[in-house]
Design an enzyme around this catalytic site. Structure first.
Site, PDB file in Angstrom:
ATOM      1  N   TYR A  83      -3.607   3.063   8.190  1.00 32.60           N
ATOM      2  CA  TYR A  83      -4.885   2.371   8.384  1.00 32.60           C
ATOM      3  C   TYR A  83      -5.628   2.906   9.623  1.00 32.60           C
ATOM      4  O   TYR A  83      -5.557   4.097   9.907  1.00 32.60           O
ATOM      5  CB  TYR A  83      -4.701   0.844   8.498  1.00 32.60           C
ATOM      6  CG  TYR A  83      -3.586   0.265   7.676  1.00 32.60           C
ATOM      7  CD1 TYR A  83      -3.446   0.608   6.332  1.00 32.60           C
ATOM      8  CD2 TYR A  83      -2.659  -0.613   8.210  1.00 32.60           C
ATOM      9  CE1 TYR A  83      -2.425   0.076   5.569  1.00 32.60           C
ATOM     10  CE2 TYR A  83      -1.632  -1.159   7.453  1.00 32.60           C
ATOM     11  CZ  TYR A  83      -1.518  -0.798   6.142  1.00 32.60           C
ATOM     12  OH  TYR A  83      -0.512  -1.325   5.396  1.00 32.60           O
TER      13      TYR A  83
ATOM     14  N   TYR B 180      -3.979  -2.459 -10.238  1.00 32.49           N
ATOM     15  CA  TYR B 180      -3.799  -2.244  -8.788  1.00 32.49           C
ATOM     16  C   TYR B 180      -2.879  -3.314  -8.180  1.00 32.49           C
ATOM     17  O   TYR B 180      -1.956  -2.992  -7.425  1.00 32.49           O
ATOM     18  CB  TYR B 180      -5.184  -2.248  -8.114  1.00 32.49           C
ATOM     19  CG  TYR B 180      -5.149  -2.315  -6.610  1.00 32.49           C
ATOM     20  CD1 TYR B 180      -4.982  -1.168  -5.835  1.00 32.49           C
ATOM     21  CD2 TYR B 180      -5.271  -3.542  -5.945  1.00 32.49           C
ATOM     22  CE1 TYR B 180      -4.933  -1.241  -4.444  1.00 32.49           C
ATOM     23  CE2 TYR B 180      -5.230  -3.623  -4.564  1.00 32.49           C
ATOM     24  CZ  TYR B 180      -5.058  -2.471  -3.817  1.00 32.49           C
ATOM     25  OH  TYR B 180      -5.001  -2.543  -2.447  1.00 32.49           O
TER      26      TYR B 180
ATOM     27  N   LYS C 230       0.165   3.454  -2.879  1.00 28.55           N
ATOM     28  CA  LYS C 230      -1.022   4.308  -2.963  1.00 28.55           C
ATOM     29  C   LYS C 230      -0.630   5.792  -2.959  1.00 28.55           C
ATOM     30  O   LYS C 230      -1.361   6.641  -3.470  1.00 28.55           O
ATOM     31  CB  LYS C 230      -2.002   3.970  -1.831  1.00 28.55           C
ATOM     32  CG  LYS C 230      -2.631   2.558  -1.991  1.00 28.55           C
ATOM     33  CD  LYS C 230      -3.481   2.163  -0.793  1.00 28.55           C
ATOM     34  CE  LYS C 230      -4.355   0.934  -1.014  1.00 28.55           C
ATOM     35  NZ  LYS C 230      -3.711  -0.357  -0.983  1.00 28.55           N
TER      36      LYS C 230
ATOM     37  N   VAL D  64       1.449  -3.771   3.784  1.00 30.31           N
ATOM     38  CA  VAL D  64       1.500  -5.056   4.491  1.00 30.31           C
ATOM     39  C   VAL D  64       2.732  -5.893   4.127  1.00 30.31           C
ATOM     40  O   VAL D  64       2.965  -6.943   4.725  1.00 30.31           O
ATOM     41  CB  VAL D  64       0.206  -5.895   4.280  1.00 30.31           C
ATOM     42  CG1 VAL D  64      -0.986  -5.225   4.934  1.00 30.31           C
ATOM     43  CG2 VAL D  64      -0.039  -6.164   2.811  1.00 30.31           C
TER      44      VAL D  64
ATOM     45  N   SER E 146       0.791  -1.242   0.000  1.00 27.68           N
ATOM     46  CA  SER E 146       0.000   0.000   0.000  1.00 27.68           C
ATOM     47  C   SER E 146       0.814   1.279   0.000  1.00 27.68           C
ATOM     48  O   SER E 146       0.232   2.355  -0.143  1.00 27.68           O
ATOM     49  CB  SER E 146      -0.939   0.014   1.201  1.00 27.68           C
ATOM     50  OG  SER E 146      -1.948  -0.915   0.964  1.00 27.68           O
TER      51      SER E 146
HETATM   52  O1  DON Z   1      -4.846  -4.997  -1.575  1.00 23.28           O
HETATM   53  C1  DON Z   1      -4.227  -5.476  -0.631  1.00 23.28           C
HETATM   54  O2  DON Z   1      -4.795  -6.029   0.309  1.00 23.28           O
HETATM   55  C2  DON Z   1      -2.719  -5.363  -0.629  1.00 23.28           C
HETATM   56  N1  DON Z   1      -2.211  -5.432  -1.953  1.00 23.28           N
HETATM   57  C3  DON Z   1      -2.301  -4.051  -0.042  1.00 23.28           C
HETATM   58  C4  DON Z   1      -2.726  -3.894   1.383  1.00 23.28           C
HETATM   59  C5  DON Z   1      -1.890  -2.944   2.144  1.00 23.28           C
HETATM   60  O3  DON Z   1      -0.669  -2.926   2.098  1.00 23.28           O
HETATM   61  C6  DON Z   1      -2.594  -2.052   3.082  1.00 23.28           C
HETATM   62  N2  DON Z   1      -3.646  -1.322   2.454  1.00 23.28           N
HETATM   63  N3  DON Z   1      -3.974  -0.177   2.471  1.00 23.28           N
END
Ligand code: DON
Length: 308
Positions: A242, A190, A69, A260, A66
């Site tokens: 988060y 994505y 993003k 993550v 993430s």
């Molecule tokens: O879409 C997902 O769940 C992971 N590719 C990314 C999640 C992550 O790192 C935290 N999300 N905001």
């Protein structure tokens, strides 16, 4: 008064962080992410003049998840402008987990912010009208000051095979007439952006660009408008970690965006970029070693945004 960053301070932060790695767990809902070493930990700081200090595993590659993003948001604001982007997504903390679908269905047609999955999927839909993944890969290399970034194919394939919750979010957005693109193409884009293979050094570069108002501190090349950098970092502060964003704002006090995969990018008010890699995560999905070490660094160097 300026407080100097030293190698000793980073070494101490590394010890503090490392001691916490066994209190977290690596992400496993994307099966490939479970294969990393939970004890890995590294911190890299790029200073305002482009020089770097680091400790621990800062060259280890891992998937950006993430943290991408922020890059997606910067690209969208640069291409479409602030007003247009924020007609498709709000600017509010959701207070829910990053992949939650509840409020999106019950209380809001628009995703709460660009840093939860729904928001990033929506913005990726906008970008998909003008850009291919390769364009965003090039932009990511520029923003991270790292030409070596590639797609981590095993992580991408693993996420594509298990990403039905994100597909559900895309279809929900489409059903609400907010997402105007092919859901499978958008989620594929994505997934690829989440699978960029970066290091703590790359994230320190990204942080340094943001902390310098969108300018590469080494070449002085402008990579995004100062206003774009300000929006990207402001939302990092309020929504970047988060549903732990409030607590981290209080304890660390530096705009931060986590993923993550264990990465965190931070941009300090003093023009420093910080990149962290620590895949052992706390219950909310943030690097447990990273947060401990960052609390220490912030306190020692007086980097809290609201320390007057
Ligand atoms: O879409 C997902 O769940 C992971 N590719 C990314 C999640 C992550 O790192 C935290 N999300 N905001």
């Amino acid at each position: 008064m300026a407080y100097e960053l030293t190698q000793e301070l980073l070494d101490e932060a590394l010890i503090i962080g490392k001691a916490a790695t066994d209190r977290g767990t690596v992400a496993s809902y994307i099966p490939e992410l479970a294969k990393v070493d939970a004890e890995d930990f590294g911190i890299c700081v790029m200073q305002k003049d482009g020089s770097m200090l680091h400790a621990g595993e800062v060259n280890q590659r891992f998937s950006i998840q993430s943290v991408s993003k922020t890059i997606v948001l910067a690209a969208a604001i640069s291409e479409f402008g602030l007003d247009k982007v924020f007609t498709y997504v709000k600017m509010e903390p959701s207070g829910d987990s990053f992949n939650s679908i509840l409020k999106l269905d019950l209380t809001s047609n628009l995703p709460y912010n660009p840093y939860i999955n729904a928001g990033a999927i929506q913005i990726t839909g906008l970008l998909s009208k003008k850009f291919k993944f390769e364009d965003l890969l090039d932009y990511s290399k520029k923003l991270c000051l790292d030409d070596e970034i590639t797609l981590n194919l095993p992580v991408y394939e693993s996420e594509a095979a298990t990403g039905d919750r994100n597909r559900a979010i895309a279809y929900l957005l489409k059903s609400k007439d907010v997402l105007h693109a092919d859901c499978d193409e958008v989620t594929d884009f994505y997934f690829k952006m989440c699978s960029l293979n970066v290091s703590a050094k790359s994230l320190a570069g990204l942080g340094a660009v943001l902390a310098n108002g969108g300018v590469n501190p080494i070449t002085n090349e402008r990579l995004m408008e100062a206003e774009t950098a300000r929006i990207v970092t402001t939302l990092m502060f309020t929504c970047g970690t988060y549903d732990e964003s409030g607590e981290i704002a209080v304890k660390v006090g530096i705009p931060a965006k986590s993923g993550v995969g264990g990465g965190i990018v931070l941009a300090t008010k003093t023009g420093m970029g910080i990149g962290v890699y620590g895949p052992s995560l706390d219950k909310k999905g943030n690097s447990i070693a990273g947060i401990k070490a960052l609390e220490y660094i912030s306190k020692e160097l007086h980097l809290h945004t609201f320390e007057y």
